[in-house]
Design a protein around this motif. Structure first.
Motif, PDB file in Angstrom:
ATOM      1  N   ALA A 128       0.826  -1.210   0.000  1.00 31.16           N
ATOM      2  CA  ALA A 128       0.000   0.000   0.000  1.00 31.16           C
ATOM      3  C   ALA A 128       0.860   1.260   0.000  1.00 31.16           C
ATOM      4  CB  ALA A 128      -0.927  -0.018   1.212  1.00 31.16           C
ATOM      5  N   LEU A 129       1.896   1.272   0.819  1.00 33.35           N
ATOM      6  CA  LEU A 129       2.765   2.455   0.897  1.00 33.35           C
ATOM      7  C   LEU A 129       3.411   2.746  -0.449  1.00 33.35           C
ATOM      8  CD1 LEU A 129       4.177   4.601   2.684  1.00 33.35           C
ATOM      9  CD2 LEU A 129       6.004   2.922   3.051  1.00 33.35           C
ATOM     10  N   THR A 130       3.939   1.714  -1.097  1.00 32.08           N
ATOM     11  CA  THR A 130       4.596   1.911  -2.395  1.00 32.08           C
ATOM     12  C   THR A 130       3.605   2.435  -3.417  1.00 32.08           C
ATOM     13  OG1 THR A 130       6.093   0.085  -1.869  1.00 32.08           O
ATOM     14  CG2 THR A 130       6.020   0.809  -4.159  1.00 32.08           C
ATOM     15  N   GLY A 131       2.402   1.876  -3.432  1.00 30.83           N
ATOM     16  CA  GLY A 131       1.401   2.328  -4.390  1.00 30.83           C
ATOM     17  C   GLY A 131       0.992   3.775  -4.168  1.00 30.83           C
ATOM     18  N   LEU A 132       0.849   4.162  -2.911  1.00 31.12           N
ATOM     19  CA  LEU A 132       0.443   5.534  -2.604  1.00 31.12           C
ATOM     20  C   LEU A 132       1.544   6.548  -2.903  1.00 31.12           C
ATOM     21  CD1 LEU A 132      -1.413   4.760   0.735  1.00 31.12           C
ATOM     22  CD2 LEU A 132      -2.483   5.540  -1.391  1.00 31.12           C
ATOM     23  N   LEU A 133       2.809   6.111  -2.800  1.00 36.06           N
ATOM     24  CA  LEU A 133       3.938   7.000  -3.110  1.00 36.06           C
ATOM     25  C   LEU A 133       4.396   6.878  -4.561  1.00 36.06           C
ATOM     26  CD1 LEU A 133       6.117   6.574   0.123  1.00 36.06           C
ATOM     27  CD2 LEU A 133       4.651   8.512  -0.494  1.00 36.06           C
ATOM     28  N   LEU A 134       3.766   5.986  -5.314  1.00 33.93           N
ATOM     29  CA  LEU A 134       4.216   5.727  -6.689  1.00 33.93           C
ATOM     30  C   LEU A 134       4.261   6.979  -7.561  1.00 33.93           C
ATOM     31  CD1 LEU A 134       5.098   3.448  -8.666  1.00 33.93           C
ATOM     32  CD2 LEU A 134       2.697   3.330  -9.370  1.00 33.93           C
ATOM     33  N   PRO A 135       3.269   7.876  -7.513  1.00 33.48           N
ATOM     34  CA  PRO A 135       3.372   9.082  -8.358  1.00 33.48           C
ATOM     35  C   PRO A 135       4.648   9.873  -8.125  1.00 33.48           C
ATOM     36  CG  PRO A 135       1.144   8.840  -7.521  1.00 33.48           C
ATOM     37  CD  PRO A 135       1.973   7.827  -6.802  1.00 33.48           C
ATOM     38  N   LYS A 136       5.099   9.980  -6.871  1.00 35.95           N
ATOM     39  CA  LYS A 136       6.347  10.680  -6.567  1.00 35.95           C
ATOM     40  C   LYS A 136       7.542   9.936  -7.151  1.00 35.95           C
ATOM     41  CE  LYS A 136       4.407  13.811  -3.883  1.00 35.95           C
ATOM     42  NZ  LYS A 136       4.329  15.234  -4.290  1.00 35.95           N
ATOM     43  N   LEU A 137       7.523   8.615  -7.024  1.00 36.01           N
ATOM     44  CA  LEU A 137       8.623   7.808  -7.546  1.00 36.01           C
ATOM     45  C   LEU A 137       8.708   7.916  -9.063  1.00 36.01           C
ATOM     46  CD1 LEU A 137       7.964   4.750  -5.252  1.00 36.01           C
ATOM     47  CD2 LEU A 137      10.117   6.037  -5.270  1.00 36.01           C
ATOM     48  N   LEU A 138       7.578   7.815  -9.727  1.00 35.78           N
ATOM     49  CA  LEU A 138       7.574   7.873 -11.187  1.00 35.78           C
ATOM     50  C   LEU A 138       7.951   9.255 -11.705  1.00 35.78           C
ATOM     51  CD1 LEU A 138       4.373   5.788 -12.050  1.00 35.78           C
ATOM     52  CD2 LEU A 138       6.762   5.071 -12.225  1.00 35.78           C
ATOM     53  N   ALA A 139       7.741  10.285 -10.879  1.00 38.21           N
ATOM     54  CA  ALA A 139       8.084  11.658 -11.289  1.00 38.21           C
ATOM     55  C   ALA A 139       9.553  11.979 -11.062  1.00 38.21           C
ATOM     56  CB  ALA A 139       7.212  12.648 -10.522  1.00 38.21           C
ATOM     57  N   THR A 140      10.295  11.047 -10.448  1.00 42.49           N
ATOM     58  CA  THR A 140      11.695  11.287 -10.109  1.00 42.49           C
ATOM     59  C   THR A 140      12.596  10.415 -10.976  1.00 42.49           C
ATOM     60  OG1 THR A 140      11.008  11.684  -7.815  1.00 42.49           O
ATOM     61  CG2 THR A 140      13.365  11.370  -8.236  1.00 42.49           C
ATOM     62  N   PRO A 141      13.352  10.989 -11.891  1.00 43.34           N
ATOM     63  CA  PRO A 141      14.235  10.180 -12.742  1.00 43.34           C
ATOM     64  C   PRO A 141      15.217   9.359 -11.913  1.00 43.34           C
ATOM     65  CG  PRO A 141      14.066  12.431 -13.575  1.00 43.34           C
ATOM     66  CD  PRO A 141      13.411  12.425 -12.233  1.00 43.34           C
ATOM     67  N   GLY A 142      15.334   8.085 -12.269  1.00 42.63           N
ATOM     68  CA  GLY A 142      16.287   7.223 -11.597  1.00 42.63           C
ATOM     69  C   GLY A 142      15.876   6.750 -10.223  1.00 42.63           C
ATOM     70  N   ALA A 143      14.599   6.864  -9.871  1.00 40.71           N
ATOM     71  CA  ALA A 143      14.135   6.456  -8.545  1.00 40.71           C
ATOM     72  C   ALA A 143      14.258   4.939  -8.364  1.00 40.71           C
ATOM     73  CB  ALA A 143      12.690   6.898  -8.331  1.00 40.71           C
ATOM     74  N   ARG A 144      14.307   4.514  -7.114  1.00 39.81           N
ATOM     75  CA  ARG A 144      14.378   3.087  -6.801  1.00 39.81           C
ATOM     76  C   ARG A 144      13.423   2.738  -5.653  1.00 39.81           C
ATOM     77  NH1 ARG A 144      20.755   1.063  -7.210  1.00 39.81           N
ATOM     78  NH2 ARG A 144      21.265   2.299  -9.074  1.00 39.81           N
ATOM     79  N   VAL A 145      12.919   1.520  -5.717  1.00 40.94           N
ATOM     80  CA  VAL A 145      12.194   0.902  -4.611  1.00 40.94           C
ATOM     81  C   VAL A 145      12.979  -0.333  -4.212  1.00 40.94           C
ATOM     82  CG1 VAL A 145      10.082  -0.245  -3.858  1.00 40.94           C
ATOM     83  CG2 VAL A 145       9.953   1.711  -5.431  1.00 40.94           C
ATOM     84  N   VAL A 146      13.303  -0.447  -2.934  1.00 44.65           N
ATOM     85  CA  VAL A 146      14.021  -1.615  -2.434  1.00 44.65           C
ATOM     86  C   VAL A 146      13.207  -2.225  -1.298  1.00 44.65           C
ATOM     87  CG1 VAL A 146      16.110  -2.497  -1.335  1.00 44.65           C
ATOM     88  CG2 VAL A 146      16.267  -0.669  -3.057  1.00 44.65           C
ATOM     89  N   SER A 147      12.795  -3.471  -1.461  1.00 48.09           N
ATOM     90  CA  SER A 147      12.111  -4.189  -0.389  1.00 48.09           C
ATOM     91  C   SER A 147      13.086  -5.165   0.253  1.00 48.09           C
ATOM     92  CB  SER A 147      10.890  -4.940  -0.928  1.00 48.09           C
ATOM     93  OG  SER A 147       9.833  -4.056  -1.217  1.00 48.09           O
ATOM     94  N   VAL A 148      12.986  -5.289   1.571  1.00 42.89           N
ATOM     95  CA  VAL A 148      13.875  -6.182   2.307  1.00 42.89           C
ATOM     96  C   VAL A 148      13.157  -7.496   2.570  1.00 42.89           C
ATOM     97  CG1 VAL A 148      15.266  -6.499   4.385  1.00 42.89           C
ATOM     98  CG2 VAL A 148      15.081  -4.226   3.338  1.00 42.89           C
ATOM     99  N   SER A 149      13.661  -8.555   1.963  1.00 49.78           N
ATOM    100  CA  SER A 149      13.120  -9.891   2.162  1.00 49.78           C
ATOM    101  C   SER A 149      14.043 -10.656   3.105  1.00 49.78           C
ATOM    102  CB  SER A 149      12.960 -10.598   0.813  1.00 49.78           C
ATOM    103  OG  SER A 149      12.388 -11.882   0.962  1.00 49.78           O
TER     104      SER A 149
END
Length: 312
Positions: A128-149
């Protein structure tokens, strides 16, 4: 000599959010990101522990630009409030989201929204957090999402017919399923990002065996004193430090050449050592399972990833 925190590039001007940043791997990752110039939001459940973490971090890195924001991943209302506040305060960019917070092998309990605790916090809250912040991430060139498994994802595949472990519950099985869910989530996110040619890298990391509070906290939740004592002994003998355990996360978050859906972990048997691409269970690369989990997660959280259709 392998990759170390000294190899992190200059992050001046970058903005990062790290969940569970008050202790352990999350704290170490947030500190090193700040040390290299990033403005970091410490997303923590406890205001007291979060405030203590900010105080400690700024004593270690005096020029750090860090902010505490409260986030309870066991409560989707809190997740939505955090995302809204970041949207109101954070400007247009978000360069890095580190989905680090989690619980491990706890007795059966439910989140505020009725989800099994490990699946709810470790997967659904971060989904949910990633989806809600996705517009900010997509608007930022070179952004990354890292999940800890975790390497313990190999304990169990998800059960699509019993995502909340209502029919049968084993604390370690449920933990393995939640960590498998982390990998399937990033696998599907990477596929969907590629389908729209967005400038976003989604990757996964795991710390190996690191000496953190996660083990002790799970033991205390179940009042398992013997387990806690054994964990302390094992941590002293076998585990690497939390600083070393944070290196795979930091590598996935900052190193050049990280590829979509990479899984980064310690070099030596996945337990300890410098970060490298890690082995993962074959079921974490199953496109059908990943898409089904994604659809179920959207339904359960009510969060839709606008602009990222199914990869096909």
């Amino acid at each position: 000599m392998g990759w170390t925190a000294n190899d992190i590039p200059d992050l001046t001007g970058r903005r990062a959010v790290v969940t569970g940043a008050n202790s352990g791997i999350g704290y170490c990752a947030a500190r090193e990101l700040a040390r290299h110039g990033a403005r970091v939001v410490l997303a923590c459940r406890s205001e007291q522990r979060g405030t203590e973490a900010v105080r400690r971090l700024t004593s270690e890195v005096p020029d750090a630009q860090v902010t505490l924001r409260l986030l309870d991943l066991a409560d989707l209302a809190s997740v939505r409030a955090f995302a809204k506040r970041y949207g109101d305060e954070g400007g247009e960019r978000l360069d890095l989201l580190v989905n680090n917070a989690g619980v491990m092998a706890v007795p059966y309990t439910r989140t505020a929204d009725g989800f099994e605790m490990q699946f709810g916090i470790n997967h659904l809250g971060h989904f949910a957090l990633t989806g809600l912040l996705l517009p900010k991430l997509l608007a930022t060139p070179g952004a990354r999402v890292v999940s800890v498994s975790s390497g313990f994802h190999a304990l169990a595949n998800i059960d699509p017919g019993d995502l909340n472990s209502e029919r049968k519950y084993g604390s370690w099985t449920a933990y393995g399923r939640s960590k498998t869910a982390n990998l399937l989530f990033i696998h599907e996110l990477a596929r969907r990002v590629a389908a729209v040619d967005a400038d976003l890298v989604a990757a996964v990391a795991h710390p190996g065996y690191a000496d953190t509070n996660l083990t002790y906290a799970s033991a205390r939740m179940g009042d398992r004193r013997l387990f806690e004592q054994l964990a302390r002994i094992g941590n002293r003998i076998v585990a690497q430090s939390a600083d070393a355990g944070a290196l795979p996360t930091l590598y996935a978050a900052t190193a050049p050449g990280v590829r979509p859906d990479d899984f980064i972990g310690p070099r030596w048997q996945g337990w300890r050592g410098s970060p490298v691409r890690s082995w993962r269970a074959p079921w974490t690369l199953n496109d059908v399972a990943a898409e089904r989990l994604w659809s179920a997660s959207e339904q359960l959280t009510g969060v839709r990833y606008e602009g990222l259709a199914a990869a096909g």
